[in-house]
Design a protein around this motif. Structure first.
Motif, short mmCIF file in Angstrom:
data_model
loop_
_atom_site.label_atom_id
_atom_site.label_comp_id
_atom_site.label_asym_id
_atom_site.label_seq_id
_atom_site.Cartn_x
_atom_site.Cartn_y
_atom_site.Cartn_z
N SER A 13 2.82 -5.47 16.95
CA SER A 13 1.38 -5.33 17.20
C SER A 13 0.60 -4.99 15.93
O SER A 13 -0.62 -4.88 15.98
N TRP A 14 1.28 -4.83 14.82
CA TRP A 14 0.60 -4.51 13.57
C TRP A 14 -0.21 -5.69 13.05
O TRP A 14 -0.02 -6.83 13.47
N ALA A 15 -1.07 -5.43 12.10
CA ALA A 15 -1.86 -6.46 11.44
C ALA A 15 -0.94 -7.44 10.70
O ALA A 15 0.26 -7.18 10.54
N ALA A 16 -1.50 -8.52 10.20
CA ALA A 16 -0.71 -9.56 9.52
C ALA A 16 -0.03 -9.04 8.26
O ALA A 16 1.06 -9.51 7.90
N THR A 17 -0.64 -8.07 7.60
CA THR A 17 0.00 -7.43 6.46
C THR A 17 -0.11 -5.91 6.61
O THR A 17 -1.03 -5.41 7.26
N VAL A 18 0.83 -5.21 6.00
CA VAL A 18 0.82 -3.75 6.04
C VAL A 18 1.07 -3.22 4.64
O VAL A 18 1.60 -3.93 3.78
N VAL A 48 3.44 -9.36 -1.18
CA VAL A 48 2.47 -10.00 -2.06
C VAL A 48 1.70 -8.93 -2.83
O VAL A 48 1.45 -7.84 -2.32
N ALA A 49 1.39 -9.26 -4.07
CA ALA A 49 0.66 -8.33 -4.93
C ALA A 49 -0.81 -8.71 -4.97
O ALA A 49 -1.15 -9.89 -5.09
N PHE A 50 -1.66 -7.72 -4.88
CA PHE A 50 -3.10 -7.87 -5.04
C PHE A 50 -3.49 -6.91 -6.15
O PHE A 50 -3.74 -5.73 -5.89
N GLY A 51 -3.48 -7.41 -7.36
CA GLY A 51 -3.71 -6.53 -8.51
C GLY A 51 -2.53 -5.58 -8.62
O GLY A 51 -1.38 -6.00 -8.70
N SER A 52 -2.80 -4.29 -8.57
CA SER A 52 -1.73 -3.30 -8.66
C SER A 52 -1.26 -2.83 -7.28
O SER A 52 -0.41 -1.95 -7.18
N ARG A 53 -1.79 -3.41 -6.23
CA ARG A 53 -1.41 -3.03 -4.86
C ARG A 53 -0.51 -4.10 -4.25
O ARG A 53 -0.61 -5.27 -4.57
N TYR A 54 0.34 -3.64 -3.34
CA TYR A 54 1.25 -4.54 -2.65
C TYR A 54 0.99 -4.51 -1.16
O TYR A 54 0.64 -3.47 -0.61
N ARG A 55 1.18 -5.66 -0.52
CA ARG A 55 1.11 -5.77 0.94
C ARG A 55 2.36 -6.49 1.41
O ARG A 55 2.86 -7.40 0.75
N VAL A 56 2.87 -6.07 2.54
CA VAL A 56 4.06 -6.67 3.13
C VAL A 56 3.62 -7.55 4.28
O VAL A 56 2.82 -7.13 5.13
N LEU A 57 4.11 -8.78 4.32
CA LEU A 57 3.79 -9.68 5.42
C LEU A 57 4.57 -9.23 6.65
O LEU A 57 5.81 -9.21 6.65
N THR A 58 3.85 -8.86 7.67
CA THR A 58 4.46 -8.29 8.87
C THR A 58 5.45 -9.25 9.52
O THR A 58 6.51 -8.82 9.96
N ALA A 59 5.13 -10.53 9.56
CA ALA A 59 6.04 -11.51 10.17
C ALA A 59 7.38 -11.53 9.46
O ALA A 59 8.44 -11.60 10.12
N SER A 60 7.39 -11.43 8.14
CA SER A 60 8.66 -11.43 7.42
C SER A 60 9.41 -10.12 7.64
O SER A 60 10.65 -10.11 7.69
#
Length: 68
Positions: A13-18, A48-60
């Protein structure tokens, strides 16, 4: 403060990235350990990296957790 590991149904139920903290909680490791895995390129799910921040793809993340 004790934070419980989320269930797979909750993660679905989480968002597409966390963020890294939330992903680390899902797999039961510390966020510093997950950051180290990211730096070494050894993360078993998509980050995935957004500048110096990272997001994890929830589906993966879900696919990784379903393998266990």
């Amino acid at each position: 403060m004790i934070t419980l590991q989320p269930t797979l149904d909750e993660i679905r139920s989480w968002a597409a990235t966390v963020d890294v903290c939330q992903a680390a909680l899902a797999v039961g490791i510390s966020k510093s350990h997950l950051y180290e895995l990211i730096k070494r390129g050894e993360v078993p799910f998509r980050v995935v990296a957004f500048g110096s921040r990272y997001r994890v793809l929830t589906a993966s993340l879900i696919r990784y957790l379903e393998a266990f």
